[in-house]
Structures are given as structure tokens and as C-alpha cells.
Design a protein around this motif. Structure first.
Motif, PDB file in Angstrom:
ATOM      1  N   VAL A 273     -17.762 -15.970 -78.683  1.00 44.81           N
ATOM      2  CA  VAL A 273     -16.560 -16.072 -78.217  1.00 44.81           C
ATOM      3  C   VAL A 273     -16.735 -16.605 -76.681  1.00 44.81           C
ATOM      4  O   VAL A 273     -15.940 -17.636 -76.346  1.00 44.81           O
ATOM      5  N   CYS A 274     -17.658 -16.034 -75.848  1.00 42.37           N
ATOM      6  CA  CYS A 274     -17.741 -16.460 -74.613  1.00 42.37           C
ATOM      7  C   CYS A 274     -18.190 -17.815 -74.442  1.00 42.37           C
ATOM      8  O   CYS A 274     -17.771 -18.707 -73.558  1.00 42.37           O
ATOM      9  N   VAL A 275     -19.164 -18.347 -75.293  1.00 32.46           N
ATOM     10  CA  VAL A 275     -19.650 -19.674 -75.342  1.00 32.46           C
ATOM     11  C   VAL A 275     -18.331 -20.809 -75.568  1.00 32.46           C
ATOM     12  O   VAL A 275     -18.257 -21.848 -74.673  1.00 32.46           O
ATOM     13  N   ILE A 276     -17.394 -20.399 -76.532  1.00 31.34           N
ATOM     14  CA  ILE A 276     -16.188 -21.256 -76.732  1.00 31.34           C
ATOM     15  C   ILE A 276     -15.426 -21.109 -75.522  1.00 31.34           C
ATOM     16  O   ILE A 276     -14.946 -22.330 -75.222  1.00 31.34           O
ATOM     17  N   LEU A 277     -15.264 -20.095 -74.823  1.00 30.43           N
ATOM     18  CA  LEU A 277     -14.141 -20.084 -73.551  1.00 30.43           C
ATOM     19  C   LEU A 277     -14.914 -20.849 -72.661  1.00 30.43           C
ATOM     20  O   LEU A 277     -13.971 -21.333 -71.806  1.00 30.43           O
ATOM     21  N   PHE A 278     -16.101 -20.712 -72.418  1.00 28.60           N
ATOM     22  CA  PHE A 278     -16.931 -21.466 -71.326  1.00 28.60           C
ATOM     23  C   PHE A 278     -16.596 -22.974 -71.422  1.00 28.60           C
ATOM     24  O   PHE A 278     -16.451 -23.530 -70.476  1.00 28.60           O
ATOM     25  N   HIS A 279     -16.378 -23.725 -72.713  1.00 22.23           N
ATOM     26  CA  HIS A 279     -16.227 -24.917 -72.721  1.00 22.23           C
ATOM     27  C   HIS A 279     -14.635 -25.015 -72.876  1.00 22.23           C
ATOM     28  O   HIS A 279     -14.131 -26.054 -72.027  1.00 22.23           O
ATOM     29  N   ILE A 280     -13.619 -24.346 -73.284  1.00 19.49           N
ATOM     30  CA  ILE A 280     -12.310 -24.898 -73.391  1.00 19.49           C
ATOM     31  C   ILE A 280     -11.434 -24.309 -72.280  1.00 19.49           C
ATOM     32  O   ILE A 280     -10.630 -24.873 -71.780  1.00 19.49           O
ATOM     33  N   VAL A 281     -11.847 -23.156 -71.659  1.00 19.84           N
ATOM     34  CA  VAL A 281     -11.095 -22.801 -70.418  1.00 19.84           C
ATOM     35  C   VAL A 281     -11.131 -23.750 -69.359  1.00 19.84           C
ATOM     36  O   VAL A 281      -9.982 -24.183 -68.923  1.00 19.84           O
ATOM     37  N   PRO A 282     -12.341 -24.154 -68.814  1.00 18.35           N
ATOM     38  CA  PRO A 282     -12.078 -24.848 -67.778  1.00 18.35           C
ATOM     39  C   PRO A 282     -11.872 -26.328 -68.128  1.00 18.35           C
ATOM     40  O   PRO A 282     -11.053 -26.955 -67.459  1.00 18.35           O
TER      41      PRO A 282
END
Length: 314
Positions: A273-282
């Protein structure tokens, strides 16, 4: 019992473990993020290219961020979306595709740091040395900073993946949502001491340079603002630097949590989940934050919406 297949061409990716009832909601949520990231960031890049009033060092350097977000999310999210709709046994990828995906993923993370570093330098010159800004931040300097940001990332990531592809593989299972360097060298039954040493050195050097440059530039900017009685300067510095720091902190937190969680297999789902958030949030926030901050971009968007209202009413 672990399945040992030496130097297999095909690999299996674990992907996201989603309940059957949640497959389509998760799919459409990630698809919505992907479409927004693509449309918003491509729109920002096109706006900067087409609008001559935005051909300024700050915007030309910022253009690297949406381009990097497009690259990083185009490599990762489509694969994650396809895997969600497939049963685990059919989530396959070739080894060369996996290496390319890992390279692009690490380029995305590394370039995020180096681009924010050159943007911090630009803000430092603009606020601390405004009279010489145009003399320092020439088109040549902008090109040098851009090439340096991408060139350093390319070399660091190239060596990182080069040390991994030399290893023989005896496993075929990628315990992640997509391919990255750590997942690739975990496929090997050989010693990965060199990989771990370089990976640690890579991380320490990148973080030291990134954090050090951010701290030094913004400390200097803070000192200038505290000693200056120019309210306009202070307001401009606060506005530009706060958004810059906000983007940096988001990227830093998600990126470092991902690195730490790689050491704890029991938290693999949190890491995914953290990996995906690292891409989509910024990637989602960058065009919003910098678009809202820019008067030129807000003026363009207001004209666009006004023209659409006129067309819809006619």
C-alpha cells in the motif's frame, strides 16, 4: 517447499491481495487516480511548453516533476491494475520487463529527490540573491541542472540494477506489487552482500545530499526572511517554500517507510500500500499544489473554464 528454477525467463508477481468483493472498487479507485495523474501532469507540461509567460527557470525546472510522475506511474499503475483483475497464478512478467520496470521505478524515486534539490537551489537564488537571479539562472544553467538531476539518478540506478542482473536466479516469485531492485535480488540464491552494501550506500548518499541541500537552502532562506523587512518578499518565500517542503515531506515519508518495511516480510501488505501511495500521492498533489500557487497557471485555468462556460451556454 520453495520452488527452485534457475534463471527462469518468466516470473510471477504476487500483486495486491484484494478480496473478491473489493476487486472492482479498488480497480476503479486506482484507475481514477491514474487517469487524474496522467491528465493533470500532461496538462501542466503542455501548459508550460505552450505558454511563453511560463518559460521561466522556476517553471522549466518544475516541469521535471510532472514528467517524472508520468514516467513513474505509467510504468507501475497499469501493471498493478491488470494484475488486480487476474488470478494470482496468471500474474506473470518476463525477467527483462521486470528489470525495466525496476529501473524506471528507482529512476522515479531517485529523480524525485534530485529534481526537488535543483528546485530548492532555484528558490535559494531567487530569494537570497534576487538581483543576480537572471544572471545566474540562465537557460544554460537550467539545462545543466536538469541534465544533472536526471544524469545522477541514471548512473546511481544503473549501477544498482547492474549489480543485481549479474546474479543467477533460483526463484521466480516476486513478493511485491511490481518489480524493484530488492525484489529482484531476493530471487537469487547467491550472496547479495555487495548489493546490500551498495544499496545502503546509495540510500545514505541520496538522503544526505537531499536532506542536506534542503536544510541548508531553507535555513538560509529563513535567515534572509527574518532579517528582511520586505513583507512582499517574506510572503512570497513562505508561499513557495512551504509548498516545496510539503511535497518533499510527503515523498520522503512514503519512500523511507517503503525501504524500512522491505526488512519486515510480515508487514508486506502495508509495504504494498505504501509503495502505491508513494507513486500516486505526489503525482496527484504536485499539479494541484503548484497549479494553485502559480498566478499564471490560475489565470490560464480561469480562461479555460470561462471559455467552456461560454460554449455550454451558447
Amino acid at each position: 517447499m520453495e520452488n527452485y528454477t534457475f534463471n527462469s525467463f518468466m516470473l510471477q508477481i504476487e500483486g495486491l491481495n484484494v478480496d473478491e468483493a473489493s476487486v472492482y472498487p479498488v480497480f476503479f479507485l486506482l484507475l481514477s487516480f491514474y487517469l487524474f495523474i496522467m491528465i493533470a501532469n500532461i496538462g501542466i507540461v503542455l501548459l508550460i511548453i505552450l505558454d511563453r509567460s511560463l518559460h521561466q527557470p522556476m517553471y522549466l525546472l518544475f516541469c521535471n516533476l510532472p514528467f517524472n510522475d508520468i514516467l513513474g506511474n505509467s510504468v507501475m499503475l497499469p501493471c498493478v491494475l491488470m494484475d488486480i483483475l487476474q488470478p494470482p497464478s496468471e500474474r506473470l512478467i518476463s525477467y527483462y520487463e521486470c528489470v525495466l520496470q525496476a529501473f524506471c521505478s528507482h529512476m522515479f524515486g531517485t529523480t524525485s529527490h534530485t529534481v526537488l534539490m535543483i528546485m530548492a537551489f532555484d528558490r535559494y537564488v531567487a530569494i537570497c540573491n534576487p538581483l543576480r537571479y537572471s544572471a545566474i539562472m540562465t537557460n544554460r544553467m537550467v539545462m545543466k541542472l536538469t541534465v544533472s538531476a536526471w544524469g545522477v539518478a541514471f548512473v546511481l540506478v544503473g549501477v544498482l540494477l547492474g549489480l543485481t542482473v549479474r546474479l543467477n536466479r533460483c526463484r521466480t516469485f516476486i513478493a511485491n506489487t511490481y518489480c524493484d531492485n530488492a525484489s529482484l535480488f531476493k530471487l537469487s540464491c547467491e550472496s547479495v552482500v555487495v548489493n546490500n552494501i551498495y544499496g545502503l550506500t546509495f540510500t545514505v548518499v541520496l538522503l544526505t545530499a537531499s536532506i542536506g541541500s534542503i536544510v541548508l537552502t531553507y535555513t538560509r532562506i529563513t535567515v534572509v526572511c527574518l532579517t528582511s523587512k520586505n513583507k512582499s518578499l517574506n510572503s512570497k518565500a513562505l508561499k513557495t517554500c512551504s509548498t516545496h517542503l510539503f511535497v518533499y515531506m510527503i515523498m520522503f515519508i512514503f519512500g523511507k517507510v517503503n525501504i524500512v518495511l522491505h526488512r519486515f516480510p510480515e508487514y508486506s501488505e502495508y509495504r504494498k500500500v505504501c509503495v502505491i501511495l508513494f507513486h500516486i500521492v505526489p503525482g496527484s498533489l504536485n499539479p494541484i499544489i503548484y497549479g494553485v500557487q502559480s498566478k499564471e497557471m490560475k489565470r490560464f485555468l480561469s480562461k479555460l473554464f470561462d471559455s467552456r462556460k461560454i460554449l455550454s451556454s451558447s
